[in-house]
Each structure stands twice: as structure tokens, then as C-alpha cells.
Design a protein around this motif. Structure first.
Motif, PDB file in Angstrom:
ATOM      1  N   LEU A  81       0.839  -1.196   0.000  1.00 50.54           N
ATOM      2  CA  LEU A  81       0.000   0.000   0.000  1.00 50.54           C
ATOM      3  C   LEU A  81       0.874   1.246   0.000  1.00 50.54           C
ATOM      4  O   LEU A  81       2.006   1.227   0.469  1.00 50.54           O
ATOM      5  CB  LEU A  81      -0.851   0.048   1.272  1.00 50.54           C
TER       6      LEU A  81
ATOM      7  N   ALA B  32      -3.380   5.673  -1.207  1.00 48.01           N
ATOM      8  CA  ALA B  32      -4.606   4.871  -1.248  1.00 48.01           C
ATOM      9  C   ALA B  32      -5.474   5.180  -0.031  1.00 48.01           C
ATOM     10  O   ALA B  32      -6.708   5.201  -0.104  1.00 48.01           O
ATOM     11  CB  ALA B  32      -4.263   3.383  -1.300  1.00 48.01           C
ATOM     12  N   LEU B  33      -4.825   5.436   1.116  1.00 54.12           N
ATOM     13  CA  LEU B  33      -5.577   5.771   2.335  1.00 54.12           C
ATOM     14  C   LEU B  33      -6.237   7.153   2.192  1.00 54.12           C
ATOM     15  O   LEU B  33      -7.373   7.341   2.605  1.00 54.12           O
ATOM     16  CB  LEU B  33      -4.658   5.757   3.567  1.00 54.12           C
TER      17      LEU B  33
ATOM     18  N   LYS C 191      -9.321   6.682  -0.014  1.00 50.80           N
ATOM     19  CA  LYS C 191     -10.447   6.027   0.649  1.00 50.80           C
ATOM     20  C   LYS C 191     -11.060   6.943   1.705  1.00 50.80           C
ATOM     21  O   LYS C 191     -12.295   7.001   1.860  1.00 50.80           O
ATOM     22  CB  LYS C 191      -9.968   4.709   1.281  1.00 50.80           C
TER      23      LYS C 191
ATOM     24  N   LEU D  28      -9.544  -1.283   0.458  1.00 55.64           N
ATOM     25  CA  LEU D  28      -8.292  -0.537   0.319  1.00 55.64           C
ATOM     26  C   LEU D  28      -7.320  -1.176  -0.682  1.00 55.64           C
ATOM     27  O   LEU D  28      -6.715  -0.485  -1.505  1.00 55.64           O
ATOM     28  CB  LEU D  28      -7.638  -0.436   1.704  1.00 55.64           C
ATOM     29  N   ASP D  29      -7.186  -2.491  -0.604  1.00 58.75           N
ATOM     30  CA  ASP D  29      -6.236  -3.163  -1.511  1.00 58.75           C
ATOM     31  C   ASP D  29      -6.667  -3.037  -2.972  1.00 58.75           C
ATOM     32  O   ASP D  29      -5.841  -2.867  -3.862  1.00 58.75           O
ATOM     33  CB  ASP D  29      -6.094  -4.646  -1.141  1.00 58.75           C
TER      34      ASP D  29
ATOM     35  N   MET E 190      -5.932   0.441  -4.130  1.00 58.45           N
ATOM     36  CA  MET E 190      -4.500   0.591  -4.402  1.00 58.45           C
ATOM     37  C   MET E 190      -4.148  -0.009  -5.758  1.00 58.45           C
ATOM     38  O   MET E 190      -3.410   0.597  -6.542  1.00 58.45           O
ATOM     39  CB  MET E 190      -3.692  -0.080  -3.280  1.00 58.45           C
TER      40      MET E 190
ATOM     41  N   PRO F 126      -7.244   3.988  10.338  1.00 54.39           N
ATOM     42  CA  PRO F 126      -6.954   3.400   9.020  1.00 54.39           C
ATOM     43  C   PRO F 126      -7.423   1.961   8.893  1.00 54.39           C
ATOM     44  O   PRO F 126      -7.777   1.526   7.801  1.00 54.39           O
ATOM     45  CB  PRO F 126      -5.424   3.507   8.914  1.00 54.39           C
TER      46      PRO F 126
ATOM     47  N   LEU G 274     -10.705   1.682   7.266  1.00 53.48           N
ATOM     48  CA  LEU G 274     -10.877   2.162   5.890  1.00 53.48           C
ATOM     49  C   LEU G 274     -11.164   0.978   4.962  1.00 53.48           C
ATOM     50  O   LEU G 274     -11.699   1.103   3.921  1.00 53.48           O
ATOM     51  CB  LEU G 274      -9.620   2.906   5.412  1.00 53.48           C
TER      52      LEU G 274
END
Lengths: 383, 81
Positions: free
Chosen positions: A213, A217-218, A221, A274-275, A278, A380, A383
């Protein structure tokens, strides 16, 4: 020719990826067009069979002109495939330019009507495009007969000023319109990133590079989640009306080396784990830097996120990409003295800014929106 | 594999990302991201490519040992020794 952004008025068909008679499915990439922003892939929006291409390769046509005829499943064979002459302009040196201001009333001569001096060689569209990109003046060529792509390629490469100036023109048009039409207001908020950074480090510790990550990406989101509660920052302002979008199509500002900046969309960012987000970001950045976009990516973003990355400065003041109504900017994260639990300590933090359209929202809600992004970045793992 | 072979392989991968930067023009012991003007996504792609190419593990915890061109070459050299 689809509209691939508010500033696009015409495009050139440069690649046909299916043949007449081939079946096509919704979502298939069937063609590529050249625009100011580079080569963009065109998706098809219905199932059926491609009956006929209506525009030739290398032909520049205004937005709205049909590129191909697709017969939907079950639809009767279309007898009359060319009811009207396509409003197309062959990219020929004798042709001038599309009249961008009135694309529905082309006043240009047809190819047949354009006299070509007998002593001037014919130049294929692909050759012409390459020549334009490489700054080669076709009038200086002494070749007899037809000048093809390989003739131009054989002349070697020179610095390419054309893509850069085209992209600059596109940015100029959109940003001028923004500053002319949109009453921006600006807010900033310092966000502590220790939790987010620790989460990324922990997550990545036992992952292969391709699965790792990035903080970006965080951010994406967190913004997407905050928009669910503050939807007045997510949508388009068209015809004096704000059209709120249910889905968050997050435009990601991506720098292209020596060329400029584009902000194609990450679709449905709020619903992606999240993945997945990303992976989508990596794919998007790679394609965009390689010069390939999908049409919807350029036209359908509902808000923009721009991040200065690791090597930037503290804070940015964004310019909204019309017809969107907000842009969130993340400054470069760095260790800063912050009062945490009563003590001054060095903590990783970044200045996060919002530029928003005052026709649609006010600073009070803007502030709450920024604080919601902050709140999501403090948790996080959720998320 | 000699350090020179590794350096040219790293140079090739960097060329994919930053074709406008000539290896001859950079300061090899200065910050890699600065010298090549690459961002965190570029760096992640570089690490992904090099890890696959040399079949080595390049954990994020080791990023500090890969901050310059020379350091990166040395890191790979140690890992492949």
C-alpha cells in the motif's frame, strides 16, 4: 466521438480494435482516439455487432459525431447505413481545422473538393501525425509519391514539442474556465498521519512489493468515505444546477513527466476495499503515464484529489476542475512539532486543503468535510 | 553478478520510469527520488521490478538502504551475493 472532458471539442480516430461483423460487449475497448491529452481508449456501451466504421483512421471529428454503427442484439439489419455524410474532416494538409466553436455546422470542404497541387506528395494521416509530433515540416520533404509513416520515422526523432503544448492547452482551457466561472473558497487543516503511516508500514511488512500500500490509497479512501456524509462536494455543476453523484468517482491528479497533468477517475472509490483501490491506482497511474486512458475516466470524475507526494511542499491551493465542485489537496507529509497528549512531540503530519465551489457549499460544511477526512485517517484499519 | 551488471540492470529499470534522465547526469550517491524525479508510486514500481528481476526480497523496512543509486546497487549486490 465521445466527450472526454469539459475541454474537449474534437478527437482523431487512431486505432480500430474490432472489425466490421465482430461482436462487441458493453465495456469492450473498440478504438483509440487521439486528443489533447493523449491516446484514449474508447469503450462500447452496448452489446451487439459492429456493423461499420463511419470514420476513417486519422480523421479528426468533433465531439458527437458517430464513429461506428453497432447493431444491437435482435435489432433488424440496418439497411441505410450512411443516412448523412459524416461530419468528418480528413487530416490532410489542405484541410484547415475543425471549426471548434460550431461543431454542428461544419463549413469545411470535403476531401474530394480540396484541390491538391500536382507537385505536392500525398501524406498518410499516420505520417502526418508523427511529423507534427516531431516538429518535421512536411514542406521541406523532397519525397515523390506518397509519404508514409516509415518515411517520417526514418527521419529520426527530434524533441517532441507537440504533446506538451497540447496538454498545456487542455490544462489552460479547463483552469481558465474554472477561475472565470467558479467562486472558489479555501480551507486547510493539519492532519496527524502517525496512525495511517504505522498502518501502512505494518500492512506492508510481510507483503511483496506488488501488493504494498501507499499512503495515497488511504487518502483516496478517506476522502471517498467522508463524501458519503458530505455529498455536496461530490458531483458536477452543469447548467446552473448542482448534480450530486451517488457514486464517488475520484479524479486523481497524476503528473506525467515533461508533459503535464491529468486527473482521471478511480471509479466507485467508496465501495472498493483498500487493496483493490491501491491496485486500481497503480493501474491508472501506469496507464496514464503510458499515454492510455479510457474515455469515462476523463469525463466522469466527480471530485479531484491531488497529493504533492514525498518531495513537495507543505500546502497547495487547488483549482477546481470544472464541472466538478471541489478539490482536496494533500501537502507533503513531514515530521512537525505537534502537541499530542499534552506534550510537544515530533509527529508525521500533512496539511490537507479543500478548494470548493461557493455556489454549492459553504465554509462551515467544508470544514466539517475536512475534519471527516481527518477522522477516517485516524482509524486506518476501518478504511 | 558484478556490481557493474547490477548497475546497468538498475539503470534499465530506471530508464523505463524516467527515460528523460541520463544515468551519466545524476549524482549516484544523492537521493534517488530527487535525482530521477520519481514519486512513491514510481519507487514502488522500481522495487517491484528489481525484486522480480533479481529474485530477491526487498522489504519496505529496508527502503532506507536504497535511498541512492549507489546504495541500491550495493543493497542488491549484498542480497545476490
Amino acid at each position: 466521438m465521445p466527450s472526454l472532458g469539459a475541454d474537449m471539442e474534437a478527437g482523431t480516430l487512431i486505432e480500430k480494435l474490432v472489425h466490421p461483423g465482430d461482436p462487441v460487449k458493453r465495456g469492450d475497448i473498440i478504438a483509440a482516439v487521439e486528443t489533447q491529452k493523449g491516446a484514449i481508449e474508447i469503450e462500447v456501451f452496448e452489446d451487439g455487432v459492429l456493423q461499420e466504421w463511419l470514420v476513417d483512421l486519422g480523421t479528426k471529428v468533433p465531439v458527437g459525431v458517430p464513429l461506428a454503427m453497432i447493431k444491437a442484439e435482435g435489432e433488424a439489419e440496418t439497411a441505410d447505413l450512411s443516412p448523412e455524410p459524416p461530419k468528418a474532416i480528413v487530416a490532410d494538409e489542405d484541410m484547415i481545422v475543425v471549426d471548434y466553436q460550431t461543431p454542428t455546422k461544419p463549413v469545411l470542404p470535403t476531401p474530394a473538393a480540396s484541390p491538391r497541387p500536382a507537385d505536392r506528395p500525398r501524406v498518410t494521416p499516420a505520417a502526418r501525425r508523427l511529423a507534427a509530433q516531431q516538429g518535421i515540416d512536411l514542406a521541406t520533404l523532397s519525397t515523390q509519391g506518397t509519404i508514409s509513416l516509415s518515411d517520417i520515422a526514418a527521419l529520426g526523432t527530434k524533441p517532441k514539442p507537440a504533446p506538451m503544448s497540447d496538454m498545456r492547452a487542455a490544462i489552460s482551457a479547463a483552469m481558465s474556465r474554472s477561475k472565470r466561472e467558479i467562486p472558489h473558497y479555501y480551507l486547510s487543516h493539519l492532519i496527524d498521519l502517525e496512525a495511517a503511516d504505522a498502518f501502512v508500514k505494518t500492512t506492508n511488512a510481510d507483503r511483496e512489493p506488488q501488493d504494498r500500500l501507499l499512503l495515497g490509497a488511504l487518502y483516496a479512501k478517506a476522502v471517498a468515505k467522508a463524501l458519503k456524509k458530505y455529498p455536496e462536494f461530490n458531483g458536477n455543476f452543469i447548467d446552473d444546477t448542482f448534480q450530486q453523484s451517488d457514486a464517488v468517482h475520484l479524479g486523481l491528479a497524476i503528473n506525467i513527466r515533461n508533459v503535464g497533468l491529468v486527473a482521471p477517475a478511480l471509479f466507485d472509490a467508496e465501495n472498493q476495499p483498500l487493496d483493490d483501490l491501491m491496485s486500481a491506482m497503480r493501474d491508472l497511474v501506469e496507464r496514464v503515464r503510458g499515454g492510455r486512458f479510457r474515455a469515462r475516466e476523463l469525463s466522469d470524475a466527480t471530485i479531484t484529489l491531488t497529493s504533492l507526494g514525498d518531495r513537495g511542499v507543505d500546502e497547495l491551493f487547488g483549482v477546481i476542475y470544472p464541472p466538478q465542485v471541489a478539490i482536496v489537496g494533500i501537502g507533503t507529509p513531514r515530521q512537525q512539532p505537534i502537541i499530542h497528549n499534552g506534550d510537544v512531540t515530533a509527529r508525521l503530519s500533512a496539511m490537507v486543503t479543500l478548494a470548493a465551489d461557493h455556489r454549492v457549499s459553504d465554509g462551515h460544511r467544508g470544514a466539517l468535510f475536512l475534519k471527516a477526512i481527518d477522522k477516517h485517517l485516524q482509524k486506518p484499519e476501518a478504511l | 553478478m558484478s556490481d557493474q551488471d547490477i548497475a546497468s540492470a538498475v539503470g534499465e529499470e530506471l530508464y523505463r520510469i524516467a527515460p528523460d534522465i541520463d544515468l551519466e547526469d545524476i549524482v549516484r550517491d544523492a537521493d534517488l527520488q530527487e535525482e530521477f524525479d520519481i514519486d512513491s508510486m514510481d519507487f514502488l514500481n522500481l522495487v517491484t521490478a528489481l525484486g522480480k528481476r533479481f529474485q530477491i526480497d526487498m522489504p519496505e523496512a529496508d527502503y532506507d538502504e536504497m535511498r541512492s543509486f549507489d546504495a541500491l546497487v550495493e543493497y542488491i549486490s549484498d542480497k545476490t551475493a
